[in-house]
Design a protein around this motif. Structure first.
Motif, PDB file in Angstrom:
ATOM      1  N   VAL A 183      11.444   4.645  -8.278  1.00 39.87           N
ATOM      2  CA  VAL A 183      10.601   4.688  -7.238  1.00 39.87           C
ATOM      3  C   VAL A 183      11.485   4.403  -6.005  1.00 39.87           C
ATOM      4  N   GLN A 184      12.545   3.442  -6.242  1.00 40.25           N
ATOM      5  CA  GLN A 184      13.368   3.092  -5.108  1.00 40.25           C
ATOM      6  C   GLN A 184      14.282   4.488  -4.739  1.00 40.25           C
ATOM      7  N   GLU A 185      14.515   5.306  -5.626  1.00 37.50           N
ATOM      8  CA  GLU A 185      15.316   6.509  -5.045  1.00 37.50           C
ATOM      9  C   GLU A 185      14.493   7.417  -4.386  1.00 37.50           C
ATOM     10  N   ASN A 186      13.109   7.678  -4.931  1.00 38.04           N
ATOM     11  CA  ASN A 186      12.196   8.414  -4.387  1.00 38.04           C
ATOM     12  C   ASN A 186      11.849   8.243  -2.830  1.00 38.04           C
ATOM     13  N   ARG A 187      11.682   6.735  -2.820  1.00 38.44           N
ATOM     14  CA  ARG A 187      11.301   6.374  -1.385  1.00 38.44           C
ATOM     15  C   ARG A 187      12.558   6.356  -0.396  1.00 38.44           C
ATOM     16  N   ALA A 188      13.700   6.242  -0.895  1.00 36.28           N
ATOM     17  CA  ALA A 188      14.732   6.262   0.052  1.00 36.28           C
ATOM     18  C   ALA A 188      14.918   7.678   0.482  1.00 36.28           C
ATOM     19  N   SER A 221      15.098   8.176   8.697  1.00 38.66           N
ATOM     20  CA  SER A 221      16.448   7.278   9.010  1.00 38.66           C
ATOM     21  C   SER A 221      16.092   6.218   9.728  1.00 38.66           C
ATOM     22  N   PHE A 222      17.170   5.348   9.701  1.00 34.92           N
ATOM     23  CA  PHE A 222      17.069   4.030  10.282  1.00 34.92           C
ATOM     24  C   PHE A 222      16.734   4.277  12.033  1.00 34.92           C
ATOM     25  N   ALA A 223      17.528   5.157  12.538  1.00 33.34           N
ATOM     26  CA  ALA A 223      17.480   5.429  13.981  1.00 33.34           C
ATOM     27  C   ALA A 223      16.131   6.057  14.068  1.00 33.34           C
ATOM     28  N   ASP A 224      15.514   6.931  13.614  1.00 30.85           N
ATOM     29  CA  ASP A 224      14.103   7.394  13.691  1.00 30.85           C
ATOM     30  C   ASP A 224      13.276   6.251  13.472  1.00 30.85           C
ATOM     31  N   GLY A 275       5.250   1.314  18.332  1.00 28.55           N
ATOM     32  CA  GLY A 275       4.752  -0.074  17.742  1.00 28.55           C
ATOM     33  C   GLY A 275       5.031  -0.352  16.396  1.00 28.55           C
ATOM     34  N   ILE A 276       5.003  -1.513  16.112  1.00 20.36           N
ATOM     35  CA  ILE A 276       5.252  -2.008  14.585  1.00 20.36           C
ATOM     36  C   ILE A 276       4.027  -1.432  13.800  1.00 20.36           C
ATOM     37  N   ASP A 277       2.981  -1.294  14.384  1.00 16.96           N
ATOM     38  CA  ASP A 277       1.756  -0.998  13.306  1.00 16.96           C
ATOM     39  C   ASP A 277       1.698   0.606  13.007  1.00 16.96           C
ATOM     40  N   ALA A 278       2.256   1.179  14.050  1.00 21.03           N
ATOM     41  CA  ALA A 278       2.389   2.692  13.650  1.00 21.03           C
ATOM     42  C   ALA A 278       3.591   2.793  12.672  1.00 21.03           C
ATOM     43  N   TRP A 279       4.786   2.093  13.024  1.00 25.94           N
ATOM     44  CA  TRP A 279       5.670   2.127  12.042  1.00 25.94           C
ATOM     45  C   TRP A 279       5.304   1.894  10.710  1.00 25.94           C
ATOM     46  N   LYS A 280       4.576   0.790  10.404  1.00 26.38           N
ATOM     47  CA  LYS A 280       4.098   0.370   8.898  1.00 26.38           C
ATOM     48  C   LYS A 280       3.008   1.550   8.549  1.00 26.38           C
ATOM     49  N   ALA A 281       2.388   1.971   9.398  1.00 24.29           N
ATOM     50  CA  ALA A 281       1.655   3.223   8.625  1.00 24.29           C
ATOM     51  C   ALA A 281       2.411   4.506   8.327  1.00 24.29           C
ATOM     52  N   THR A 282       3.518   4.461   8.896  1.00 25.87           N
ATOM     53  CA  THR A 282       4.411   5.666   8.476  1.00 25.87           C
ATOM     54  C   THR A 282       5.001   5.351   7.346  1.00 25.87           C
ATOM     55  N   ILE A 283       5.485   4.217   7.047  1.00 30.92           N
ATOM     56  CA  ILE A 283       6.428   3.740   5.775  1.00 30.92           C
ATOM     57  C   ILE A 283       5.183   3.750   4.948  1.00 30.92           C
ATOM     58  N   GLN A 284       4.030   3.359   4.914  1.00 31.27           N
ATOM     59  CA  GLN A 284       2.942   3.245   3.981  1.00 31.27           C
ATOM     60  C   GLN A 284       2.593   4.315   3.259  1.00 31.27           C
ATOM     61  N   VAL A 285       2.718   5.474   3.803  1.00 25.02           N
ATOM     62  CA  VAL A 285       2.577   6.768   3.306  1.00 25.02           C
ATOM     63  C   VAL A 285       3.577   7.129   2.239  1.00 25.02           C
ATOM     64  N   THR A 286       4.620   6.671   2.343  1.00 24.97           N
ATOM     65  CA  THR A 286       5.587   6.789   1.407  1.00 24.97           C
ATOM     66  C   THR A 286       5.602   5.962   0.051  1.00 24.97           C
ATOM     67  N   LYS A 287       4.835   4.633   0.457  1.00 27.24           N
ATOM     68  CA  LYS A 287       5.075   3.512  -0.318  1.00 27.24           C
ATOM     69  C   LYS A 287       3.745   3.972  -1.266  1.00 27.24           C
ATOM     70  N   ASP A 288       2.707   4.417  -0.751  1.00 23.89           N
ATOM     71  CA  ASP A 288       1.472   4.732  -1.348  1.00 23.89           C
ATOM     72  C   ASP A 288       1.940   5.891  -2.482  1.00 23.89           C
ATOM     73  N   LYS A 289       2.667   6.910  -1.921  1.00 27.52           N
ATOM     74  CA  LYS A 289       3.076   8.044  -2.665  1.00 27.52           C
ATOM     75  C   LYS A 289       3.958   7.589  -4.072  1.00 27.52           C
ATOM     76  N   TYR A 290       4.711   6.794  -3.832  1.00 27.37           N
ATOM     77  CA  TYR A 290       5.574   6.228  -4.745  1.00 27.37           C
ATOM     78  C   TYR A 290       5.372   4.753  -5.014  1.00 27.37           C
ATOM     79  N   PRO A 291       4.380   4.501  -5.816  1.00 27.88           N
ATOM     80  CA  PRO A 291       3.994   2.889  -5.838  1.00 27.88           C
ATOM     81  C   PRO A 291       4.935   2.176  -7.019  1.00 27.88           C
ATOM     82  N   LYS A 292       5.244   0.988  -6.784  1.00 31.45           N
ATOM     83  CA  LYS A 292       5.992   0.345  -7.719  1.00 31.45           C
ATOM     84  C   LYS A 292       5.250   0.294  -9.187  1.00 31.45           C
ATOM     85  N   PRO A 293       6.069   0.437 -10.325  1.00 34.58           N
ATOM     86  CA  PRO A 293       5.379   0.199 -11.667  1.00 34.58           C
ATOM     87  C   PRO A 293       4.912  -1.028 -11.550  1.00 34.58           C
ATOM     88  N   SER A 294       3.786  -1.265 -12.466  1.00 29.78           N
ATOM     89  CA  SER A 294       2.866  -2.599 -12.753  1.00 29.78           C
ATOM     90  C   SER A 294       3.357  -2.946 -14.017  1.00 29.78           C
TER      91      SER A 294
END
Length: 92
Positions: A51-56, A61-64, A73-92
């Motif tokens: 999961v960590q490798e797929n997300r990375a 990039s950090f610059a982007d 803003g932060i909320d838009a950034w969070k939404a962008t990152i959440q797409v990847t987090k949802d695609k690759y959820p942590k194992p439960s």
């Protein structure tokens, strides 16, 4: 990273210290090894590493990311990152 490398990384993260992962993915623990994790623990750790490798690979990039925060803003950034987090959820 190949399967042997991923399994070795998982063992190291779980506290094993002296071991060899063979090409067939069996593990030979050697004298002085600190811990012998269970196969269940190893499997869970491997899933987390994947999961960590797929997300990375998919995160911008950090610059982007900083540019996104600055312009949108932060909320838009969070939404962008959440797409990847949802695609690759942590194992439960």
């Amino acid at each position: 990273m190949d399967n042997v490398g991923i399994k070795a990384r998982a063992l190291s993260q779980l506290g094993a210290t002296v071991y060899q992962v063979k090409p067939d993915l069996t593990v030979e623990y050697r004298e002085g090894n600190a811990v012998e994790p269970s196969e269940s623990d190893i499997t869970t750790q491997i899933a987390l590493i994947e999961v960590q490798e797929n997300r990375a690979k998919e995160y911008p990039s950090f610059a982007d990311q900083f540019d996104d925060i600055f312009h949108n803003g932060i909320d838009a950034w969070k939404a962008t990152i959440q797409v990847t987090k949802d695609k690759y959820p942590k194992p439960s």
